[in-house]
Design an enzyme around this catalytic site. Structure first.
Site, PDB file in Angstrom:
ATOM      1  N   ASN A 196      15.305  25.097 -11.869  1.00 58.37           N
ATOM      2  CA  ASN A 196      15.139  23.677 -12.262  1.00 58.37           C
ATOM      3  C   ASN A 196      13.654  23.598 -12.861  1.00 58.37           C
ATOM      4  O   ASN A 196      12.993  22.580 -12.398  1.00 58.37           O
ATOM      5  CB  ASN A 196      15.459  22.769 -11.404  1.00 58.37           C
ATOM      6  CG  ASN A 196      15.652  21.362 -12.131  1.00 58.37           C
ATOM      7  OD1 ASN A 196      15.966  21.296 -13.199  1.00 58.37           O
ATOM      8  ND2 ASN A 196      15.528  20.403 -11.391  1.00 58.37           N
ATOM      9  N   LEU A 197      13.201  24.494 -13.343  1.00 55.89           N
ATOM     10  CA  LEU A 197      11.500  24.625 -13.789  1.00 55.89           C
ATOM     11  C   LEU A 197      11.253  23.375 -14.650  1.00 55.89           C
ATOM     12  O   LEU A 197      11.899  22.813 -15.650  1.00 55.89           O
ATOM     13  CB  LEU A 197      11.288  25.960 -14.339  1.00 55.89           C
ATOM     14  CG  LEU A 197      11.980  27.244 -13.581  1.00 55.89           C
ATOM     15  CD1 LEU A 197      11.523  28.400 -14.196  1.00 55.89           C
ATOM     16  CD2 LEU A 197      11.227  27.096 -12.130  1.00 55.89           C
ATOM     17  N   HIS A 198       9.971  23.248 -14.305  1.00 56.93           N
ATOM     18  CA  HIS A 198       9.213  21.986 -14.924  1.00 56.93           C
ATOM     19  C   HIS A 198       7.848  22.887 -15.452  1.00 56.93           C
ATOM     20  O   HIS A 198       7.701  23.817 -14.958  1.00 56.93           O
ATOM     21  CB  HIS A 198       9.004  20.831 -14.322  1.00 56.93           C
ATOM     22  CG  HIS A 198       8.578  21.071 -12.868  1.00 56.93           C
ATOM     23  ND1 HIS A 198       7.111  21.456 -12.431  1.00 56.93           N
ATOM     24  CD2 HIS A 198       9.057  20.713 -11.668  1.00 56.93           C
ATOM     25  CE1 HIS A 198       7.234  21.345 -11.208  1.00 56.93           C
ATOM     26  NE2 HIS A 198       8.187  20.887 -10.704  1.00 56.93           N
ATOM     27  N   ALA A 199       6.927  21.903 -15.941  1.00 56.82           N
ATOM     28  CA  ALA A 199       5.615  22.307 -16.631  1.00 56.82           C
ATOM     29  C   ALA A 199       4.782  22.977 -15.370  1.00 56.82           C
ATOM     30  O   ALA A 199       4.043  23.922 -15.514  1.00 56.82           O
ATOM     31  CB  ALA A 199       4.936  21.173 -17.173  1.00 56.82           C
ATOM     32  N   HIS A 259       5.839  24.622 -12.692  1.00 60.47           N
ATOM     33  CA  HIS A 259       6.184  25.882 -12.219  1.00 60.47           C
ATOM     34  C   HIS A 259       5.622  26.967 -13.366  1.00 60.47           C
ATOM     35  O   HIS A 259       5.148  28.036 -13.332  1.00 60.47           O
ATOM     36  CB  HIS A 259       7.864  26.059 -12.332  1.00 60.47           C
ATOM     37  CG  HIS A 259       8.476  25.314 -11.163  1.00 60.47           C
ATOM     38  ND1 HIS A 259       9.360  24.289 -11.401  1.00 60.47           N
ATOM     39  CD2 HIS A 259       8.470  25.541  -9.898  1.00 60.47           C
ATOM     40  CE1 HIS A 259       9.595  23.908 -10.308  1.00 60.47           C
ATOM     41  NE2 HIS A 259       9.400  24.794  -9.489  1.00 60.47           N
ATOM     42  N   GLU A 317      -0.108  23.699  -5.146  1.00 60.60           N
ATOM     43  CA  GLU A 317      -0.692  22.807  -4.072  1.00 60.60           C
ATOM     44  C   GLU A 317      -0.088  21.864  -3.840  1.00 60.60           C
ATOM     45  O   GLU A 317      -0.568  20.786  -3.129  1.00 60.60           O
ATOM     46  CB  GLU A 317      -2.136  22.552  -4.610  1.00 60.60           C
ATOM     47  CG  GLU A 317      -3.012  23.826  -4.490  1.00 60.60           C
ATOM     48  CD  GLU A 317      -4.457  23.815  -5.116  1.00 60.60           C
ATOM     49  OE1 GLU A 317      -4.696  22.484  -5.506  1.00 60.60           O
ATOM     50  OE2 GLU A 317      -5.292  24.682  -4.956  1.00 60.60           O
ATOM     51  N   GLN A 377       3.206  23.353   2.801  1.00 64.00           N
ATOM     52  CA  GLN A 377       3.746  24.793   2.683  1.00 64.00           C
ATOM     53  C   GLN A 377       2.597  25.989   2.295  1.00 64.00           C
ATOM     54  O   GLN A 377       3.083  27.205   2.900  1.00 64.00           O
ATOM     55  CB  GLN A 377       4.865  24.912   1.658  1.00 64.00           C
ATOM     56  CG  GLN A 377       5.712  26.040   1.095  1.00 64.00           C
ATOM     57  CD  GLN A 377       6.555  25.891   0.078  1.00 64.00           C
ATOM     58  OE1 GLN A 377       7.785  25.293   0.374  1.00 64.00           O
ATOM     59  NE2 GLN A 377       6.354  25.860  -1.081  1.00 64.00           N
ATOM     60  N   SER A 407      10.978  18.731  -9.096  1.00 66.28           N
ATOM     61  CA  SER A 407      12.403  19.016  -9.536  1.00 66.28           C
ATOM     62  C   SER A 407      13.310  17.729  -9.216  1.00 66.28           C
ATOM     63  O   SER A 407      14.133  17.302  -9.674  1.00 66.28           O
ATOM     64  CB  SER A 407      13.285  20.158  -9.076  1.00 66.28           C
ATOM     65  OG  SER A 407      12.586  21.479  -9.643  1.00 66.28           O
ATOM     66  N   ARG A 408      12.745  17.144  -7.963  1.00 66.03           N
ATOM     67  CA  ARG A 408      13.384  15.971  -7.538  1.00 66.03           C
ATOM     68  C   ARG A 408      13.188  14.696  -8.279  1.00 66.03           C
ATOM     69  O   ARG A 408      13.853  13.898  -7.946  1.00 66.03           O
ATOM     70  CB  ARG A 408      13.347  15.846  -5.902  1.00 66.03           C
ATOM     71  CG  ARG A 408      13.852  16.847  -5.211  1.00 66.03           C
ATOM     72  CD  ARG A 408      13.960  16.568  -3.684  1.00 66.03           C
ATOM     73  NE  ARG A 408      14.622  17.539  -2.947  1.00 66.03           N
ATOM     74  CZ  ARG A 408      14.382  18.546  -2.355  1.00 66.03           C
ATOM     75  NH1 ARG A 408      13.077  18.782  -2.188  1.00 66.03           N
ATOM     76  NH2 ARG A 408      15.272  19.162  -1.669  1.00 66.03           N
TER      77      ARG A 408
END
Length: 282
Positions: free
Chosen positions: A32-35, A37, A148, A153, A186-187
């Site tokens: 569910n890639l966005h900018a 990623h 970041e 994580q 993604s959320r």
């Protein structure tokens, strides 16, 4: 860009790159890639000869009431985006490939797995540590790139890699934000229109806290309480808003200089996280 879904095929494609002494970078994702990623992949291209990206929605990091089944799976669109930004290899395994049997091995980073998001999501970071360790063993990259935005994580994986002597360098990449400051996630797609309008308040509160610290304010508990109240008044249900030492995410004391402000809060059913790194002038 080549795509494989089997570990054996992945390793066969990686062999000639290693024989040619090419530097391999790795970007693990859940799709569910966005900018944000894609910025990771672009950074990988600048620092390595070959870029491997994985898309795997990892079941072991989801709690029993969390959104594993409904997490967006958009592999065709993701693949097109990765090809456009120059990824060389997409690893797209199924759950049975990564977990062919019930895993009897666990990885827990003491002191980091159970605080902040780990306190609210028991077992989450153990699942993250396990899948990242497995993926690193499969890909064996020279460089691992992580965003970041999830600072806890990133800190946890840095410590795991150091403790286990894994031969990979780690590079954090700055959080990608919308024009109004909301960290890309993604959320974010779960937010209703009114919630999306309110969501940037999380980053505004982080910046307000950071400004207070840089002005020399040392009442960290007071700063945390003020910004938590501000979020609550904006419609958030606050999980935590905490000023920490950047090195180990322990609660900051008045003598600490390198800090990170970590925050997690819900808007409706959508849990948002963000952070701000700052340096105290006190």
């Amino acid at each position: 860009m080549q795509t494989v879904d089997r570990i054996e095929a992945l390793r066969m494609l990686l062999k000639p790159w290693r024989r040619a002494d090419l530097k391999i970078a790795f970007v693990p994702t859940m799709g569910n890639l966005h900018a944000g990623h894609l910025r990771l992949v672009e950074a990988a291209r600048r620092h390595a000869d070959k870029v491997v990206v994985s898309i795997f929605v990892n079941p072991t990091q989801f709690g029993p009431t969390e959104d594993f089944a409904s997490y967006p799976r958009t592999e065709a669109d993701d693949s097109a985006k990765l090809s456009e930004v120059g990824a060389d290899l997409l690893f797209l395994p199924g759950v049975a490939e990564i977990y062919p049997r019930a895993s009897l091995t666990t990885i827990s980073v003491a002191g980091l797995s159970t605080i902040h998001c780990g306190a609210s999501r028991p077992g989450h970071f153990d699942g993250v540590a396990l899948v990242v360790c497995k993926l690193l063993n499969m890909v064996q990259p020279d460089l691992l790139l992580l965003g970041e935005k999830d600072f806890q994580q990133l800190t946890l994986i840095r410590r795991m890699v150091a403790d286990l002597n894994l031969p990979v360098a780690i590079q954090g990449v700055a959080t990608e934000r919308d024009d109004d400051g909301l960290a890309l996630s993604s959320r974010n797609g779960y937010l209703t229109a009114p919630q999306r309008a309110s969501a940037p308040e999380l980053y505004r509160c982080l910046r307000a806290a950071g400004d207070a610290i840089q002005r020399g304010e040392r009442d960290f508990a007071g700063i945390e309480a003020a910004q938590s109240l501000r979020l609550t008044q904006a419609g958030f249900v606050v999980d935590y808003f905490t000023i920490c030492r950047a090195a180990d995410l322990a609660p900051a004391t008045s003598g600490d200089m390198d800090l990170v402000i970590l925050a997690a809060a819900k808007l409706g059913n959508t849990r948002l996280i963000d952070n701000l790194v700052c340096r105290s002038n006190g």
